[in-house]
Design an enzyme around this catalytic site. Structure first.
Site, PDB file in Angstrom:
ATOM      1  N   LYS A  33       0.854  -1.190   0.000  1.00  0.00           N
ATOM      2  CA  LYS A  33       0.000   0.000   0.000  1.00  0.00           C
ATOM      3  C   LYS A  33       0.887   1.236   0.000  1.00  0.00           C
ATOM      4  O   LYS A  33       1.659   1.458   0.930  1.00  0.00           O
ATOM      5  CB  LYS A  33      -0.907  -0.017   1.227  1.00  0.00           C
ATOM      6  CG  LYS A  33      -1.786   1.219   1.324  1.00  0.00           C
ATOM      7  CD  LYS A  33      -2.769   1.117   2.485  1.00  0.00           C
ATOM      8  CE  LYS A  33      -3.574   2.388   2.634  1.00  0.00           C
ATOM      9  NZ  LYS A  33      -4.514   2.317   3.758  1.00  0.00           N
ATOM     10  N   LYS A  60      -2.273  -1.687  -3.818  1.00  0.00           N
ATOM     11  CA  LYS A  60      -3.128  -0.504  -3.787  1.00  0.00           C
ATOM     12  C   LYS A  60      -2.269   0.745  -3.887  1.00  0.00           C
ATOM     13  O   LYS A  60      -1.269   0.826  -3.172  1.00  0.00           O
ATOM     14  CB  LYS A  60      -3.886  -0.524  -2.462  1.00  0.00           C
ATOM     15  CG  LYS A  60      -4.716   0.701  -2.192  1.00  0.00           C
ATOM     16  CD  LYS A  60      -5.272   0.640  -0.811  1.00  0.00           C
ATOM     17  CE  LYS A  60      -5.899   1.987  -0.507  1.00  0.00           C
ATOM     18  NZ  LYS A  60      -6.330   2.124   0.838  1.00  0.00           N
TER      19      LYS A  60
HETATM   20  C1  PBG Z   1      -7.617   3.280   5.672  1.00  0.00           C
HETATM   21  C2  PBG Z   1      -7.828   3.216   4.201  1.00  0.00           C
HETATM   22  C3  PBG Z   1      -7.623   4.192   3.228  1.00  0.00           C
HETATM   23  C4  PBG Z   1      -8.077   3.665   2.026  1.00  0.00           C
HETATM   24  C5  PBG Z   1      -8.516   2.374   2.286  1.00  0.00           C
HETATM   25  N1  PBG Z   1      -8.343   2.109   3.630  1.00  0.00           N
HETATM   26  C6  PBG Z   1      -7.135   5.579   3.347  1.00  0.00           C
HETATM   27  C7  PBG Z   1      -5.735   5.844   3.627  1.00  0.00           C
HETATM   28  O1  PBG Z   1      -4.886   4.965   3.764  1.00  0.00           O
HETATM   29  O2  PBG Z   1      -5.451   7.045   3.791  1.00  0.00           O
HETATM   30  C8  PBG Z   1      -8.114   4.369   0.710  1.00  0.00           C
HETATM   31  C9  PBG Z   1      -9.118   3.852  -0.261  1.00  0.00           C
HETATM   32  C10 PBG Z   1      -9.431   4.762  -1.394  1.00  0.00           C
HETATM   33  O3  PBG Z   1      -8.793   5.784  -1.628  1.00  0.00           O
HETATM   34  O4  PBG Z   1     -10.386   4.414  -2.104  1.00  0.00           O
HETATM   35  N2  PBG Z   1      -6.318   3.338   6.107  1.00  0.00           N
END
Ligand code: PBG
Length: 345
Positions: A215, A269
């Site tokens: 991520k 992601k």
């Molecule tokens: C929680 C989380 C996030 C997303 C999914 N789970 C936000 C982040 O990490 O700031 C982002 C999903 C999206 O942008 O559609 N940590």
């Protein structure tokens, strides 16, 4: 007429022999029947995971400004919407809690309240026997007043090991409420091992872990943070999420760590800006791989669709096919509802 006659190319029947290819890939593109027989990249409805934003209250159906077409629901309206999607062949949802500001604190304790909107939705889904897999995003950024993904140390960084303890408790709560798959998204070291041991020791060996293994600290999460009201109040997430400028080796390291700790599915992601990473993770693991087409990817495509600059069906289906071709088994996408109209089951 000699070979220096420049008019000769204008008559195709007299094309020079040197201009006649022997191998002609266009033969296999000649008609719809031939093309459809050769298609191998076919995203299906059952590959898709629908993200759901759930907040407390009843009868809520609030549009999200930065994600036109996406709504916040209360548990009652969410379950109604999801039943319709289940009938149309969607197999799974991924739930995010949207928490009232007054209920947020430094450790995100609302995440452990069995009456929070995520737990309410999970119980309702079970009561109604909704034929969908219930997946939960496990993180604290929606629950903390500072908006970071776990409690902070004195120096303002997220306390990794304290977050793991709380995460295990949050996972047990989700499992008790009926989650089939838990997806930790906070990028804390060792979280997959901690959750696996925690779930197994409490009788939840059947609950699967889909790890947000790879991520990135991405600019494409902006609209989500509006939707979930989870933007960090100060600083950013670069101390725990991955640097987009690092090489792919870091991604493979993270993926392999989570595989070894017992992840059932590995996620990459965002999706479209990281298809190269997705393809490499696909090659290195034998686990299923998921990709998250995030809020910014949605907002970008949707804005151009709304202007009439991109064809809606064409752009959405092509984006999902690209993610599939790069190696995703599952795709988390805000387009799931619309794509269900166009994809086979
Ligand atoms: C929680 C989380 C996030 C997303 C999914 N789970 C936000 C982040 O990490 O700031 C982002 C999903 C999206 O942008 O559609 N940590």
């Amino acid at each position: 007429m000699g070979i220096y006659d420049t008019h000769m190319d204008q008559n195709p029947s007299r094309t020079m022999d040197c201009c006649k290819p022997v191998i002609r890939p266009r033969r296999l593109r000649r008609g719809e029947l031939m093309r459809s027989m050769l298609q191998r990249v076919r995203p299906r409805r059952s590959d898709l995971i629908v993200p759901v934003f759930v907040t407390s209250g009843a009868q809520v159906h609030t549009p999200i400004a930065s994600m036109p077409g996406v709504y916040r629901y209360s548990p009652d309206t969410a379950v109604g919407w999801l039943s319709g999607l289940a009938e149309r062949g969607l197999a799974a949802f991924l739930v995010f809690g949207v928490i009232e500001r007054g209920r947020k604190d430094a450790t995100g304790s609302e995440a452990l309240n069995p009456e929070n909107p995520v737990c309410q939705l999970l119980r309702l889904v079970r009561e109604k026997n909704l034929p969908m897999l219930a997946m939960t995003d496990l993180c604290f950024c929606e629950y903390t007043d500072h908006g970071h993904c776990g409690p902070l140390c004195a120096d303002g960084t997220v306390d990794n090991d304290a977050t793991l303890e709380l995460a295990v408790r949050q996972a047990l709560l989700h499992a008790q409420c009926g989650a089939d798959v838990i997806a930790p998204s906070g990028m804390m070291d060792g979280i997959i091992g901690a959750l696996r041991r925690g779930l197994d020791s409490q009788g939840f060996a059947d609950v699967a872990l889909m790890s947000y293994a790879v991520k990135y600290a991405s600019a494409f999460y902006g609209p989500f943070r509006d939707a979930a009201e989870s933007a960090p109040q100060s600083g950013d997430r670069r101390g725990y999420q991955m640097d987009p400028l690092r090489g792919v080796e870091e991604a493979l390291h993270e993926a392999m760590l989570d595989e070894r700790q017992g992840a059932d599915v590995l996620m990459v992601k965002p999706a479209m800006p990281y298809l190269d990473v997705l393809a490499q993770v696909r090659q290195r693991t034998n686990l299923p791989v998921a990709a998250y087409q995030v809020s910014g990817e949605y907002a970008m495509l949707q804005a151009a669709i709304a202007q009439g600059w991109l064809d809606e069906r064409g752009a959405i289906c092509e984006s999902l096919a690209a993610i599939k071709r790069a190696g995703a088994d599952w795709i988390i996408t805000y387009f799931a509802e619309r794509a269900a109209n166009w994809l086979e089951r």
